[in-house]
Design a protein around this motif. Sequence first.
Motif, mmCIF file in Angstrom:
data_model
loop_
_atom_site.group_PDB
_atom_site.id
_atom_site.type_symbol
_atom_site.label_atom_id
_atom_site.label_comp_id
_atom_site.label_asym_id
_atom_site.label_seq_id
_atom_site.Cartn_x
_atom_site.Cartn_y
_atom_site.Cartn_z
ATOM 1 N N ASN A 1 0.844 -1.188 0.000
ATOM 2 C CA ASN A 1 0.000 0.000 0.000
ATOM 3 C C ASN A 1 0.885 1.245 0.000
ATOM 4 O O ASN A 1 1.687 1.455 0.909
ATOM 5 C CB ASN A 1 -0.904 -0.014 1.240
ATOM 6 C CG ASN A 1 -1.987 1.023 1.171
ATOM 7 O OD1 ASN A 1 -1.906 1.976 0.407
ATOM 8 N ND2 ASN A 1 -3.014 0.825 1.974
ATOM 9 N N TRP B 1 -0.035 4.371 0.373
ATOM 10 C CA TRP B 1 -0.410 5.363 1.370
ATOM 11 C C TRP B 1 0.133 4.995 2.740
ATOM 12 O O TRP B 1 0.480 5.874 3.542
ATOM 13 C CB TRP B 1 -1.918 5.533 1.413
ATOM 14 C CG TRP B 1 -2.453 5.955 0.081
ATOM 15 C CD1 TRP B 1 -3.253 5.225 -0.740
ATOM 16 C CD2 TRP B 1 -2.192 7.181 -0.613
ATOM 17 N NE1 TRP B 1 -3.504 5.911 -1.891
ATOM 18 C CE2 TRP B 1 -2.874 7.120 -1.848
ATOM 19 C CE3 TRP B 1 -1.435 8.305 -0.324
ATOM 20 C CZ2 TRP B 1 -2.817 8.148 -2.768
ATOM 21 C CZ3 TRP B 1 -1.398 9.331 -1.247
ATOM 22 C CH2 TRP B 1 -2.082 9.253 -2.456
ATOM 23 N N LYS B 2 0.264 3.710 3.038
ATOM 24 C CA LYS B 2 0.858 3.299 4.309
ATOM 25 C C LYS B 2 2.349 3.628 4.344
ATOM 26 O O LYS B 2 2.871 4.062 5.369
ATOM 27 C CB LYS B 2 0.655 1.802 4.551
ATOM 28 C CG LYS B 2 -0.747 1.448 4.940
ATOM 29 C CD LYS B 2 -0.875 -0.030 5.221
ATOM 30 C CE LYS B 2 -2.310 -0.397 5.541
ATOM 31 N NZ LYS B 2 -2.465 -1.845 5.777
ATOM 32 N N GLY C 1 2.747 7.164 5.105
ATOM 33 C CA GLY C 1 2.583 7.395 6.541
ATOM 34 C C GLY C 1 3.841 7.055 7.320
ATOM 35 O O GLY C 1 4.233 7.785 8.234
ATOM 36 N N VAL C 2 4.477 5.952 6.958
ATOM 37 C CA VAL C 2 5.726 5.569 7.628
ATOM 38 C C VAL C 2 6.815 6.594 7.358
ATOM 39 O O VAL C 2 7.543 7.002 8.277
ATOM 40 C CB VAL C 2 6.163 4.157 7.165
ATOM 41 C CG1 VAL C 2 7.563 3.825 7.638
ATOM 42 C CG2 VAL C 2 5.183 3.115 7.646
#
Length: 99
Positions: A70, A72-73, A76-77
Amino acid sequence: MPANKKHLTASPWQRFAKITAGLIGGYLVSMSLHMALTTWTDSTTVIITSAFTGFILWATLMVVAFIAKNGWKIWGVFILLTAVFSTIMYLGTLYNPLV
């Protein structure tokens, strides 16, 4: 030999997220790490070695972004890591103003 279709990202938004996370997010993480290191250690040494280690880390993070399921994950990370390194950098300038 063409790539197997089941391994390719079907969504254009996921492809966009992975490409931008690899390019922009990886660069932000690698540079914020090196800037945080300059506030706590000898800045001349870190600046000289960051020309090489920054590129190696950026290329590694770019590969990680494309391996992730993903996009988008992984964004975020990368944003979380950049915030952590920026906090370390802020604390370094607060406690070590002359380094």
